[in-house]
Design a protein around this motif. Structure first.
Motif, PDB file in Angstrom:
ATOM      1  N   TYR A  74       0.845  -1.189   0.000  1.00  0.00           N
ATOM      2  CA  TYR A  74       0.000   0.000   0.000  1.00  0.00           C
ATOM      3  C   TYR A  74       0.877   1.234   0.000  1.00  0.00           C
ATOM      4  O   TYR A  74       2.011   1.217   0.478  1.00  0.00           O
ATOM      5  CB  TYR A  74      -0.991   0.021   1.174  1.00  0.00           C
ATOM      6  CG  TYR A  74      -0.407  -0.210   2.543  1.00  0.00           C
ATOM      7  CD1 TYR A  74      -0.123   0.855   3.389  1.00  0.00           C
ATOM      8  CD2 TYR A  74      -0.158  -1.499   3.006  1.00  0.00           C
ATOM      9  CE1 TYR A  74       0.402   0.646   4.654  1.00  0.00           C
ATOM     10  CE2 TYR A  74       0.361  -1.725   4.270  1.00  0.00           C
ATOM     11  CZ  TYR A  74       0.647  -0.641   5.085  1.00  0.00           C
ATOM     12  OH  TYR A  74       1.170  -0.854   6.342  1.00  0.00           O
ATOM     13  N   THR A  83      -3.181   5.751   0.053  1.00  0.00           N
ATOM     14  CA  THR A  83      -3.624   6.288  -1.237  1.00  0.00           C
ATOM     15  C   THR A  83      -3.835   5.197  -2.288  1.00  0.00           C
ATOM     16  O   THR A  83      -4.435   5.459  -3.324  1.00  0.00           O
ATOM     17  CB  THR A  83      -2.611   7.312  -1.787  1.00  0.00           C
ATOM     18  OG1 THR A  83      -1.349   6.658  -2.003  1.00  0.00           O
ATOM     19  CG2 THR A  83      -2.438   8.482  -0.832  1.00  0.00           C
ATOM     20  N   TRP A  84      -3.364   3.979  -2.024  1.00  0.00           N
ATOM     21  CA  TRP A  84      -3.518   2.860  -2.953  1.00  0.00           C
ATOM     22  C   TRP A  84      -3.227   1.566  -2.206  1.00  0.00           C
ATOM     23  O   TRP A  84      -2.422   1.557  -1.280  1.00  0.00           O
ATOM     24  CB  TRP A  84      -2.553   3.009  -4.136  1.00  0.00           C
ATOM     25  CG  TRP A  84      -2.501   1.807  -5.020  1.00  0.00           C
ATOM     26  CD1 TRP A  84      -3.311   1.526  -6.081  1.00  0.00           C
ATOM     27  CD2 TRP A  84      -1.611   0.696  -4.897  1.00  0.00           C
ATOM     28  NE1 TRP A  84      -2.964   0.304  -6.622  1.00  0.00           N
ATOM     29  CE2 TRP A  84      -1.912  -0.218  -5.919  1.00  0.00           C
ATOM     30  CE3 TRP A  84      -0.575   0.384  -4.014  1.00  0.00           C
ATOM     31  CZ2 TRP A  84      -1.242  -1.416  -6.082  1.00  0.00           C
ATOM     32  CZ3 TRP A  84       0.105  -0.817  -4.182  1.00  0.00           C
ATOM     33  CH2 TRP A  84      -0.233  -1.694  -5.212  1.00  0.00           C
ATOM     34  N   GLN A  90      -6.421  -5.676   0.481  1.00  0.00           N
ATOM     35  CA  GLN A  90      -7.883  -5.640   0.551  1.00  0.00           C
ATOM     36  C   GLN A  90      -8.434  -6.967   1.083  1.00  0.00           C
ATOM     37  O   GLN A  90      -9.328  -6.967   1.928  1.00  0.00           O
ATOM     38  CB  GLN A  90      -8.461  -5.342  -0.833  1.00  0.00           C
ATOM     39  CG  GLN A  90      -8.077  -3.965  -1.347  1.00  0.00           C
ATOM     40  CD  GLN A  90      -8.295  -3.827  -2.832  1.00  0.00           C
ATOM     41  OE1 GLN A  90      -9.284  -4.295  -3.366  1.00  0.00           O
ATOM     42  NE2 GLN A  90      -7.370  -3.172  -3.517  1.00  0.00           N
ATOM     43  N   ARG A  95     -11.720  -5.663   3.268  1.00  0.00           N
ATOM     44  CA  ARG A  95     -12.370  -4.396   2.918  1.00  0.00           C
ATOM     45  C   ARG A  95     -12.035  -4.039   1.482  1.00  0.00           C
ATOM     46  O   ARG A  95     -10.903  -4.259   1.046  1.00  0.00           O
ATOM     47  CB  ARG A  95     -11.877  -3.255   3.815  1.00  0.00           C
ATOM     48  CG  ARG A  95     -12.265  -3.419   5.255  1.00  0.00           C
ATOM     49  CD  ARG A  95     -11.762  -2.287   6.073  1.00  0.00           C
ATOM     50  NE  ARG A  95     -12.096  -2.514   7.465  1.00  0.00           N
ATOM     51  CZ  ARG A  95     -12.088  -1.573   8.362  1.00  0.00           C
ATOM     52  NH1 ARG A  95     -11.768  -0.351   8.044  1.00  0.00           N
ATOM     53  NH2 ARG A  95     -12.406  -1.854   9.608  1.00  0.00           N
ATOM     54  N   PRO A  96     -12.984  -3.446   0.771  1.00  0.00           N
ATOM     55  CA  PRO A  96     -12.673  -2.982  -0.584  1.00  0.00           C
ATOM     56  C   PRO A  96     -11.758  -1.758  -0.515  1.00  0.00           C
ATOM     57  O   PRO A  96     -11.691  -1.065   0.507  1.00  0.00           O
ATOM     58  CB  PRO A  96     -14.040  -2.622  -1.169  1.00  0.00           C
ATOM     59  CG  PRO A  96     -14.903  -2.357   0.019  1.00  0.00           C
ATOM     60  CD  PRO A  96     -14.375  -3.216   1.134  1.00  0.00           C
ATOM     61  N   GLU A  97     -11.079  -1.503  -1.608  1.00  0.00           N
ATOM     62  CA  GLU A  97     -10.101  -0.413  -1.634  1.00  0.00           C
ATOM     63  C   GLU A  97     -10.709   0.933  -1.228  1.00  0.00           C
ATOM     64  O   GLU A  97     -10.081   1.700  -0.496  1.00  0.00           O
ATOM     65  CB  GLU A  97      -9.458  -0.308  -3.021  1.00  0.00           C
ATOM     66  CG  GLU A  97      -8.320   0.696  -3.054  1.00  0.00           C
ATOM     67  CD  GLU A  97      -7.609   0.735  -4.380  1.00  0.00           C
ATOM     68  OE1 GLU A  97      -6.366   0.832  -4.371  1.00  0.00           O
ATOM     69  OE2 GLU A  97      -8.276   0.697  -5.433  1.00  0.00           O
ATOM     70  N   HIS A  98     -11.934   1.222  -1.671  1.00  0.00           N
ATOM     71  CA  HIS A  98     -12.514   2.537  -1.370  1.00  0.00           C
ATOM     72  C   HIS A  98     -12.713   2.748   0.136  1.00  0.00           C
ATOM     73  O   HIS A  98     -12.792   3.886   0.592  1.00  0.00           O
ATOM     74  CB  HIS A  98     -13.820   2.772  -2.146  1.00  0.00           C
ATOM     75  CG  HIS A  98     -14.986   1.985  -1.652  1.00  0.00           C
ATOM     76  ND1 HIS A  98     -15.275   0.718  -2.103  1.00  0.00           N
ATOM     77  CD2 HIS A  98     -15.935   2.289  -0.735  1.00  0.00           C
ATOM     78  CE1 HIS A  98     -16.356   0.279  -1.497  1.00  0.00           C
ATOM     79  NE2 HIS A  98     -16.779   1.201  -0.655  1.00  0.00           N
ATOM     80  N   GLU A  99     -12.783   1.670   0.921  1.00  0.00           N
ATOM     81  CA  GLU A  99     -12.886   1.821   2.374  1.00  0.00           C
ATOM     82  C   GLU A  99     -11.517   1.996   3.034  1.00  0.00           C
ATOM     83  O   GLU A  99     -11.437   2.351   4.208  1.00  0.00           O
ATOM     84  CB  GLU A  99     -13.593   0.607   2.989  1.00  0.00           C
ATOM     85  CG  GLU A  99     -15.064   0.543   2.669  1.00  0.00           C
ATOM     86  CD  GLU A  99     -15.752  -0.627   3.353  1.00  0.00           C
ATOM     87  OE1 GLU A  99     -15.163  -1.257   4.260  1.00  0.00           O
ATOM     88  OE2 GLU A  99     -16.908  -0.916   2.966  1.00  0.00           O
ATOM     89  N   ILE A 101      -8.789   3.717   1.265  1.00  0.00           N
ATOM     90  CA  ILE A 101      -8.207   4.961   0.784  1.00  0.00           C
ATOM     91  C   ILE A 101      -8.600   6.116   1.712  1.00  0.00           C
ATOM     92  O   ILE A 101      -9.759   6.271   2.077  1.00  0.00           O
ATOM     93  CB  ILE A 101      -8.672   5.262  -0.664  1.00  0.00           C
ATOM     94  CG1 ILE A 101      -8.289   4.132  -1.612  1.00  0.00           C
ATOM     95  CG2 ILE A 101      -8.121   6.605  -1.157  1.00  0.00           C
ATOM     96  CD1 ILE A 101      -6.819   3.820  -1.690  1.00  0.00           C
ATOM     97  N   ARG A 103      -7.679   6.456   4.803  1.00  0.00           N
ATOM     98  CA  ARG A 103      -7.507   6.081   6.210  1.00  0.00           C
ATOM     99  C   ARG A 103      -6.036   6.161   6.590  1.00  0.00           C
ATOM    100  O   ARG A 103      -5.155   5.848   5.799  1.00  0.00           O
ATOM    101  CB  ARG A 103      -7.995   4.644   6.441  1.00  0.00           C
ATOM    102  CG  ARG A 103      -9.478   4.397   6.198  1.00  0.00           C
ATOM    103  CD  ARG A 103     -10.366   4.833   7.346  1.00  0.00           C
ATOM    104  NE  ARG A 103      -9.995   4.307   8.636  1.00  0.00           N
ATOM    105  CZ  ARG A 103     -10.410   3.143   9.144  1.00  0.00           C
ATOM    106  NH1 ARG A 103     -11.229   2.376   8.446  1.00  0.00           N
ATOM    107  NH2 ARG A 103     -10.021   2.750  10.335  1.00  0.00           N
TER     108      ARG A 103
END
Length: 180
Positions: A74, A83-84, A90, A95-99, A101, A103
Motif C-alpha cells: 500500500y 492512497t492505494w 484488501q 475491505r474494498p479499496e474505497h474503504e 483509501i 484512512r
C-alpha cells in the motif's frame, strides 16, 4: 475503442468544433483538406490508438503482478493516509479499496491515533531511504514491514510504498528451534 473523426464540408464555427470534441470526437476536420493531411491525421490517430493499447496491456500486466504478490502493498502519503492498495491488502483486511483509501495506516492497522513507534515509514519519510522492522500486530500476527520512499524530481519523498509480509509461521518455527 475506435477513434471518431468528425469531417464536415461546411465551414463550421469554433464553437461547433468544440462541441463535437466535448461529446467525444477525437478530431474535427473541415473540408477542403489535402489528401496528404487527411492521411497524416489518420496515421496520427492510429499511432495514438496503438500507444493506448500498449499502455493498457502494460497496466494489465503490472496489475496482475502487483495483485499476485502475497504481501500487503500500500502507498501512504506524508500524512500517513493510504492512497492505494493491492488485492492482498484488501483481502487480508476484508475491505474494498474505497474503504481503505484516505484512512491513516496506524489507525487502520494498529488502532493507534498517532504514528507507530519506530515505524519504518517514518524513517523513509525523514531520510528518503528504505527501512524495515519486525512488527507484532494487535491480532498477534508478526510481519516484516518494509518502507520504500517514492522520491519526486525535487528530491522530496511524496509517498512511501509499504510492504508488509506475514512471517508469523517462520517466527514461531525459529522460536521453537531456539527453545530446543
Amino acid at each position: 475503442p475506435i477513434s471518431v473523426i468528425l469531417l464536415s464540408s461546411l465551414k463550421t464555427q469554433s464553437l461547433d468544433q468544440s462541441r463535437g470534441l466535448e461529446v467525444g470526437a477525437d478530431d474535427y476536420i473541415t473540408r477542403p483538406i489535402e489528401n496528404r493531411e487527411l492521411a497524416a491525421r489518420i496515421e496520427a490517430h492510429l499511432r495514438l490508438k496503438a500507444a493506448r493499447n500498449e499502455l493498457a496491456e502494460k497496466e494489465r500486466l503490472l496489475s496482475a503482478v502487483v495483485n499476485g504478490i502475497p504481501s500487503q502493498l500500500y502507498l501512504i502519503d506524508p500524512d500517513f493516509r493510504i492512497t492505494w492498495t493491492n488485492a492482498t491488502t484488501q483481502h487480508e483486511l476484508d475491505r474494498p479499496e474505497h474503504e481503505l483509501i484516505g484512512r491513516k495506516c496506524h489507525d487502520l492497522l494498529m488502532g493507534n491515533t498517532d504514528t507507530c513507534t519506530d515505524c519504518p515509514a517514518v524513517t523513509s519519510f525523514q531520510t528518503a531511504t528504505s527501512a524495515q522492522d519486525i512488527v507484532t500486530f494487535p491480532d498477534g500476527t508478526i510481519k516484516q514491514c518494509k518502507s520504500i520512499p517514492m522520491i519526486n524530481d525535487e528530491g522530496r519523498v511524496e509517498r512511501v510504498l509499504k510492504i508488509d509480509t506475514d512471517i508469523s509461521a517462520r517466527q514461531k518455527a525459529e522460536d521453537a528451534l531456539i527453545k530446543q
